[in-house]
Design an enzyme around this catalytic site. Structure first.
Site, PDB file in Angstrom:
ATOM      1  N   SER A 293       0.878  -1.203   0.145  1.00  0.00           N
ATOM      2  CA  SER A 293       0.151  -0.045  -0.100  1.00  0.00           C
ATOM      3  C   SER A 293       0.910   1.209   0.023  1.00  0.00           C
ATOM      4  O   SER A 293       1.543   1.581  -0.979  1.00  0.00           O
ATOM      5  CB  SER A 293      -0.953  -0.002   1.156  1.00  0.00           C
ATOM      6  OG  SER A 293      -1.932   1.051   0.971  1.00  0.00           O
ATOM      7  N   ASP A 304       9.376   5.108 -10.800  1.00  0.00           N
ATOM      8  CA  ASP A 304       8.783   5.673 -12.096  1.00  0.00           C
ATOM      9  C   ASP A 304       9.689   7.087 -12.402  1.00  0.00           C
ATOM     10  O   ASP A 304       9.858   7.238 -13.568  1.00  0.00           O
ATOM     11  CB  ASP A 304       7.328   5.997 -11.890  1.00  0.00           C
ATOM     12  CG  ASP A 304       6.480   4.942 -12.172  1.00  0.00           C
ATOM     13  OD1 ASP A 304       7.134   3.564 -12.057  1.00  0.00           O
ATOM     14  OD2 ASP A 304       5.292   4.971 -12.152  1.00  0.00           O
ATOM     15  N   LYS A 318      -0.742  -4.302  -3.425  1.00  0.00           N
ATOM     16  CA  LYS A 318      -2.079  -3.738  -2.870  1.00  0.00           C
ATOM     17  C   LYS A 318      -2.279  -2.348  -3.343  1.00  0.00           C
ATOM     18  O   LYS A 318      -1.783  -1.431  -2.862  1.00  0.00           O
ATOM     19  CB  LYS A 318      -1.907  -3.688  -1.256  1.00  0.00           C
ATOM     20  CG  LYS A 318      -2.948  -2.849  -0.551  1.00  0.00           C
ATOM     21  CD  LYS A 318      -4.420  -3.584  -0.805  1.00  0.00           C
ATOM     22  CE  LYS A 318      -5.565  -2.832   0.018  1.00  0.00           C
ATOM     23  NZ  LYS A 318      -5.563  -1.584  -0.643  1.00  0.00           N
TER      24      LYS A 318
END
Length: 387
Positions: A293, A304, A318
Site C-alpha cells: 500500500s 517511475d 495492494k
C-alpha cells in the site's frame, strides 16, 4: 478529525488492516454513509421473519443484523471490504492515527484463503513466543479463519490487554502449532535511523500520523552526521496513511506527481509532492513482499521518476483504495472504491512493484542496498530531487 488514508492490511493485530494492515489501504474515516437505495431486499426480510418465528432459540436481533452486514460485504468477494462494529471502528481509528493498540504484535496479509503473518513487532507477545513472518494463521480461539475477512481475523485477535488469545499456526508450511498469547499494549514503531559507513539508513516501519515529518528530521540528522546517500528500508511495512505516504515521498522530491486515483463518477484525485524542498542525496529503496500500500506508493514514485533504484523482492501488490463509511449506530463499512495509479500510470496489482535489483536472501538485502548506494556515491551519482 479523521481524513483519508492508505493502508494495506495492517492486520495489526497489529493491524493497520484492522487498522490495514495493514495489509494497507486508503481510508476515509468518519464519513457518513449515503442513504439506502430502493433495492428489493424482500428475501432478507423473509429470512428474518422465518428466523424470528421458527428458530429454536430466540434470535439476537443485533447479532442477526451484524451477520447480515458481514454477509452482504462478503458477497463483494473483495478481501478489503468489511463491516466493523462500533467498538472495532473506534479501535480502527485510534490505531491508524496513533499506532497504538492492544494485541499480540503481528501484521497479516491474505492470499486467497491463506492468512499469512508478514511482520512481527519486535518485543511483542508474538515475537517473544517465536512467531516469524511466513507463519500462517489457521484459527483464532479454535475458530477457523478461512472464511473470514482479514479485518474480522484481526478483530478476533485484538482484545483487552492482559487477556489471552490462542492462535492455530501453520509453521514452515507443514507443522501445526497452537500458541496461547497474552495480549498487551503495543505501540507500533514508525521510524528508526542509523549510519552505515557513508550510508544513512532510514528504516520506515509504518505510515502512522506524523511520520513524514519524522523522515525529514531524520534525513537532516543523517546529513549532519555526514551521510553521502540514503537507503529507505520499507521491508515489512504494510502501509498506513496516504497523506503520510505523500509526505514521505516528498522528502525526496521538490515537486511533481506522487500518486493519483479516481473513484466511480468522480474527478481524478492527484497528489503531488508537497512544497518543502526534498533532499538531493543519492537514494536506494529497499522492499520485500511485506511492503504494501503506502510503501508501494513511495517505492513506485521513486522508481517511475528515476529518483533511485528499488532493491529486494517484489512488493505485496495492494493497489486499491478503501473508504470507511460511518453508519447511523456508530458502526462502519469499509469498501474498495478505486485503484492507485503511479506517476507513469501503472496500476499496482497483485504483482506489486518489481525491484530493479533482486535480492531474495533477507540477510543480504540491506548489505546489497548499501553496496548499490556506495556504487552510486563512488560514481558521482547526484540525482536531482525534482527529477
Amino acid at each position: 478529525m479523521f481524513t483519508r488514508y492508505s493502508t494495506r492490511v495492517l492486520a495489526a493485530v497489529a493491524v493497520l488492516s484492522l487498522l490495514g494492515t495493514l495489509v494497507g489501504f486508503g481510508y476515509v474515516l468518519g464519513r457518513t454513509a449515503s442513504p439506502g437505495s430502493n433495492s428489493d431486499f424482500s428475501l432478507l426480510h423473509e429470512i428474518q421473519r422465518q428466523i424470528e418465528t421458527s428458530a429454536v432459540d430466540q434470535p439476537d436481533e443485533q447479532a442477526l443484523t451484524e451477520g447480515a452486514a458481514r454477509g452482504m460485504l462478503r458477497g463483494l468477494e473483495d478481501p478489503y471490504s468489511s463491516y466493523m462494529t462500533p467498538e472495532a471502528y473506534r479501535v480502527f481509528g485510534e490505531e491508524l492515527l496513533t499506532g497504538r493498540y492492544s494485541g499480540v504484535g503481528i501484521w497479516l496479509n491474505r492470499d486467497e484463503q491463506v492468512v499469512k503473518i508478514v511482520a512481527v513487532v519486535p518485543g511483542g507477545p508474538a515475537d517473544d513466543a517465536g512467531v516469524v513472518p511466513g507463519d500462517q494463521v489457521q484459527s483464532v480461539d479454535g475458530a477457523e479463519v478461512a472464511e473470514l475477512s482479514l479485518d474480522e481475523v484481526a478483530q478476533n485477535i485484538l482484545g483487552e490487554s492482559g487477556t489471552e488469545v490462542t492462535l492455530g499456526l501453520l509453521v514452515g508450511g507443514e507443522e501445526l502449532k497452537e500458541l496461547t498469547l497474552v495480549r498487551e499494549k503495543i505501540e507500533l514503531p514508525s521510524l528508526e535511523s542509523s549510519m552505515e559507513g557513508d550510508a544513512g539508513v532510514l528504516q520506515l516501519l509504518s505510515f502512522t500520523g506524523g511520520v513524514g515529518s519524522k523522515v525529514v528530521e531524520a534525513i537532516d540528522d543523517l546529513e549532519a552526521q555526514g551521510a553521502k546517500g540514503l537507503v529507505l528500508d520499507m521491508r515489512g511495512n504494510p502501509g498506513g496513511s496516504l497523506v503520510e505516504a505523500v509526505d514521505v515521498a516528498s522528502a525526496f522530491f521538490d515537486d511533481g506527481l506522487i500518486v493519483s486515483y479516481q473513484e466511480r463518477g468522480q474527478e481524478e484525485k492527484v497528489f503531488n509532492a508537497t512544497s518543502q524542498p526534498g533532499t538531493d542525496l543519492p537514494l536506494v529503496v529497499l522492499v520485500d513482499q511485506g511492503s504494501a500500500s503506502a510503501s508501494e506508493i513511495v517505492a513506485a514514485a521513486v522508481q517511475d521518476r528515476e529518483r533511485g533504484p528499488v532493491v529486494g523482492t517484489e512488493t505485496y501488490g495492494k493497489g486499491s483504495v478503501q473508504q470507511v463509511f460511518e453508519l447511523s449506530d456508530g458502526s462502519a463499512v469499509k469498501l474498495t472504491v478505486a485503484t492507485y495509479h503511479t506517476p507513469s500510470g501503472r496500476v499496482i496489482g497483485q504483482e506489486g512493484v518489481e525491484p530493479d535489483v533482486r535480492v531474495e536472501d533477507r540477510d543480504q538485502q540491506l548489505p546489497r542496498a548499501i553496496e548499490v548506494l556506495n556504487e552510486m556515491i563512488d560514481g558521482g551519482a547526484q540525482v536531482a530531487a525534482a527529477s
